[in-house]
Design a protein around this motif. Structure first.
Motif, short mmCIF file in Angstrom:
data_model
loop_
_atom_site.label_atom_id
_atom_site.label_comp_id
_atom_site.label_asym_id
_atom_site.label_seq_id
_atom_site.Cartn_x
_atom_site.Cartn_y
_atom_site.Cartn_z
N GLY A 30 -8.96 2.40 -5.11
CA GLY A 30 -9.35 1.66 -3.92
C GLY A 30 -8.58 0.39 -3.65
N HIS A 31 -7.49 0.15 -4.39
CA HIS A 31 -6.72 -1.07 -4.20
C HIS A 31 -5.65 -0.86 -3.12
CE1 HIS A 31 -8.70 -2.81 -7.61
NE2 HIS A 31 -8.31 -1.82 -8.39
N PRO A 32 -5.48 -1.81 -2.21
CA PRO A 32 -4.54 -1.65 -1.09
C PRO A 32 -3.10 -1.99 -1.48
CG PRO A 32 -5.66 -3.76 -0.91
CD PRO A 32 -6.23 -3.09 -2.13
N VAL A 33 -2.46 -1.10 -2.22
CA VAL A 33 -1.10 -1.36 -2.72
C VAL A 33 -0.08 -1.23 -1.59
CG1 VAL A 33 0.70 -0.65 -4.33
CG2 VAL A 33 -1.70 -0.56 -5.04
N ILE A 34 0.78 -2.23 -1.49
CA ILE A 34 1.93 -2.18 -0.57
C ILE A 34 3.13 -1.79 -1.41
CG2 ILE A 34 3.41 -3.48 0.99
CD1 ILE A 34 1.01 -5.32 1.53
N ASN A 35 3.69 -0.61 -1.14
CA ASN A 35 4.78 -0.08 -1.96
C ASN A 35 6.12 -0.50 -1.37
OD1 ASN A 35 6.62 1.40 -3.44
ND2 ASN A 35 5.47 3.31 -3.35
N MET A 36 6.74 -1.49 -1.99
CA MET A 36 8.07 -1.95 -1.58
C MET A 36 9.09 -1.60 -2.65
SD MET A 36 7.04 -5.66 0.03
CE MET A 36 8.46 -5.71 1.14
N ARG A 300 14.06 -6.52 7.56
CA ARG A 300 14.81 -7.32 6.60
C ARG A 300 14.55 -8.81 6.81
NH1 ARG A 300 21.27 -6.84 6.29
NH2 ARG A 300 21.01 -7.73 8.39
N ALA A 301 14.48 -9.25 8.06
CA ALA A 301 14.20 -10.66 8.34
C ALA A 301 12.86 -11.07 7.73
CB ALA A 301 14.22 -10.91 9.84
N LEU A 302 11.87 -10.18 7.81
CA LEU A 302 10.56 -10.48 7.23
C LEU A 302 10.62 -10.47 5.70
CD1 LEU A 302 8.21 -8.43 9.59
CD2 LEU A 302 8.27 -10.92 9.33
N VAL A 303 11.38 -9.52 5.13
CA VAL A 303 11.50 -9.48 3.67
C VAL A 303 12.20 -10.73 3.16
CG1 VAL A 303 12.55 -8.26 1.70
CG2 VAL A 303 11.40 -6.97 3.50
N PHE A 304 13.19 -11.22 3.91
CA PHE A 304 13.83 -12.48 3.54
C PHE A 304 12.77 -13.60 3.46
CE2 PHE A 304 18.34 -11.39 5.30
CZ PHE A 304 18.61 -10.68 4.14
N LYS A 305 11.84 -13.61 4.41
CA LYS A 305 10.77 -14.62 4.39
C LYS A 305 9.89 -14.44 3.15
CE LYS A 305 10.40 -15.39 9.40
NZ LYS A 305 9.50 -15.32 10.59
N LEU A 306 9.60 -13.18 2.81
CA LEU A 306 8.81 -12.90 1.62
C LEU A 306 9.54 -13.40 0.37
CD1 LEU A 306 6.45 -11.59 0.10
CD2 LEU A 306 7.65 -9.38 0.30
N VAL A 307 10.83 -13.12 0.31
CA VAL A 307 11.63 -13.57 -0.83
C VAL A 307 11.58 -15.08 -0.96
CG1 VAL A 307 14.00 -13.73 -1.70
CG2 VAL A 307 13.15 -11.56 -0.80
N GLU A 372 2.89 -4.41 7.16
CA GLU A 372 2.68 -4.45 5.71
C GLU A 372 3.48 -5.58 5.07
OE1 GLU A 372 1.81 -0.23 3.88
OE2 GLU A 372 3.62 -0.11 5.12
N ILE A 373 4.69 -5.82 5.55
CA ILE A 373 5.48 -6.92 5.02
C ILE A 373 4.80 -8.25 5.34
CG2 ILE A 373 7.75 -8.00 4.93
CD1 ILE A 373 8.92 -5.36 6.01
N LYS A 374 4.28 -8.38 6.55
CA LYS A 374 3.54 -9.60 6.91
C LYS A 374 2.32 -9.78 6.02
CE LYS A 374 5.00 -9.49 11.78
NZ LYS A 374 4.58 -9.26 13.18
N GLU A 375 1.63 -8.69 5.74
CA GLU A 375 0.48 -8.76 4.85
C GLU A 375 0.91 -9.20 3.45
OE1 GLU A 375 -3.16 -8.41 2.86
OE2 GLU A 375 -2.68 -8.68 4.99
N ALA A 376 2.05 -8.69 2.97
CA ALA A 376 2.56 -9.10 1.66
C ALA A 376 2.84 -10.60 1.63
CB ALA A 376 3.80 -8.31 1.32
N ILE A 377 3.42 -11.11 2.71
CA ILE A 377 3.71 -12.55 2.78
C ILE A 377 2.41 -13.36 2.67
CG2 ILE A 377 4.55 -14.41 4.27
CD1 ILE A 377 6.56 -12.36 5.42
#
Length: 381
Positions: A30-36, A300-307, A372-377
């Motif tokens: 039941g865990h909401p895993v974001i697979n990156m 990619r722009a969002l992943v850069f923000k996550l990084v 999903e990337i926004k949620e990860a951030i």
């Protein structure tokens, strides 16, 4: 109980085969895993490819055994694709061999050219299958280190100083996975000169050249390259057709003939409908690449923000389907990704699976929707 072959003593289960079991377990709980973690395109294959595949199902030969070398129209489409996109002329009948995904080509090439005890050069960091397959055929895997300081390129001058007399093959992969490095002008020419001087067959694994890259290149575009080089390519990333398993290897008639002798004893041809779909995909033009790259650029722009949110650094010029990021000093990559997975339910790939030179890095896939990337951030803020 029968014991496994000795060759399995040095061959581990593929990292993602094991790790994804853990990810699936968390999701099942039941865990909401974001697979990156993995580069499996989440967007649909081209509609034209799907339509051609479905139409092909009704052809009279669709459900028969197919040629080991693919139908002529598929080889012609691959030849045209290479001519139009890389400026490479290859004879469809003799210098192109369709594959069920380029990954199987790594095994076919290794079986065709390596004897037990032969040596093989492969990159560190690099795709783990190069080393794994080398060991499966009982050859010796030798790494050449890639560093950020040297632009993630092999130091060919330093390599030439070593005893390479027993080296039979050299694996390269540009655009490079996992670092996203593009080939600078003149490097492929230097690589072909090195291969000729050392009598080494060099293979470029080239599935990422159209993803966020405005200058696709082929090793075979270098004059005389086919004498000492092969190139693998794939529709998996370029056309969102990873599950279709369509790839190709190009090289001289002699080299392709050796590979065919292996392949023809390992399968009975690619399904006809998939071949028809692949032909349609290969015929798509610039509009298709603009479409998928527009989506990947936003991701990619969002992943850069996550990084950046994670306190990591990155090279904004990297290309391909991933983002390669350096961890802050002193952080263990595998411990970091386990913490992210268990506490934030975000799966990221540790750079260590690509070799010791990836120990300070992590890799993010762009095969994740923007929301999903926004949620990860938000989770890591």
């Amino acid at each position: 109980m029968s014991k496994p072959a000795n060759r399995l003593q040095e061959t581990k289960e593929y990292y993602f085969s094991k790790k994804l079991k853990e990810v699936r377990g968390l999701i099942a709980a039941g865990h909401p895993v974001i697979n990156m973690g993995i580069g499996s395109p989440d967007m649909p294959a081209p509609p034209a490819a799907v339509a051609a595949m479905l139409k092909g199902l009704h052809d009279s030969v669709a459900h028969q055994y197919q040629s080991y070398t693919g139908i002529p129209a598929l080889r012609e489409a691959m030849a045209t694709f290479y001519k139009d996109n890389y400026g490479v002329t290859a004879q469809a009948d003799t210098e192109i061999l369709p594959l069920m995904g380029s990954k199987e080509g790594i095994m076919h090439i290794s079986m065709a050219f390596l004897n037990p005890g032969d040596k093989v050069l492969f990159p560190n960091p690099g795709y783990p299958s190069y080393a794994a397959v080398t060991r499966l055929v009982e050859a010796e895997a030798l790494t050449y280190d890639l560093t950020a300081e040297n632009g993630w390129l092999p130091d060919l001058k330093e390599l030439a100083k070593q005893d390479l007399s027993q080296v039979k093959l050299m694996w390269v992969n540009y655009p490079h996975m996992p670092t996203g490095t593009k080939v600078p002008d003149g490097f492929f020419e230097e690589l072909i000169a090195f291969a000729k001087a050392q009598d080494i067959l060099v293979i470029n694994d080239n599935p990422y050249s159209f993803i966020l890259n405005d200058n696709p290149q082929s090793l075979l575009a270098v004059p005389g390259a086919m004498d000492v080089a092969l190139e693998l390519n794939s529709l998996s990333k370029t056309y969102n057709m990873a599950g279709w398993r369509v790839g190709m290897v190009l090289g001289s008639e002699t080299h392709i003939g050796h590979i065919l002798r292996v392949k023809s004893n390992m399968d009975s041809g690619m399904f006809y409908g998939i071949q028809k779909g692949a032909i349609a995909a290969l015929g798509l033009g610039k509009d298709w690449f603009d479409h998928i790259n527009g989506i990947y650029a936003q991701r990619r722009a969002l992943v850069f923000k996550l990084v950046e949110t994670l306190g990591c650094s990155y090279d904004s010029n990297q290309v391909g389907l991933f983002v390669w990021a350096k961890l802050p000093s002193g952080i263990d990559a595998e411990a970091f990704i386990d913490k992210m997975l268990l506490e934030k339910y975000i799966f990221i790939t540790p750079g260590t699976i690509f070799g010791t030179m990836g120990a300070d890095y992590i890799r993010f896939s762009l095969c994740v929707k923007e929301e999903e990337i926004k949620e990860a951030i938000e989770r890591v803020k």
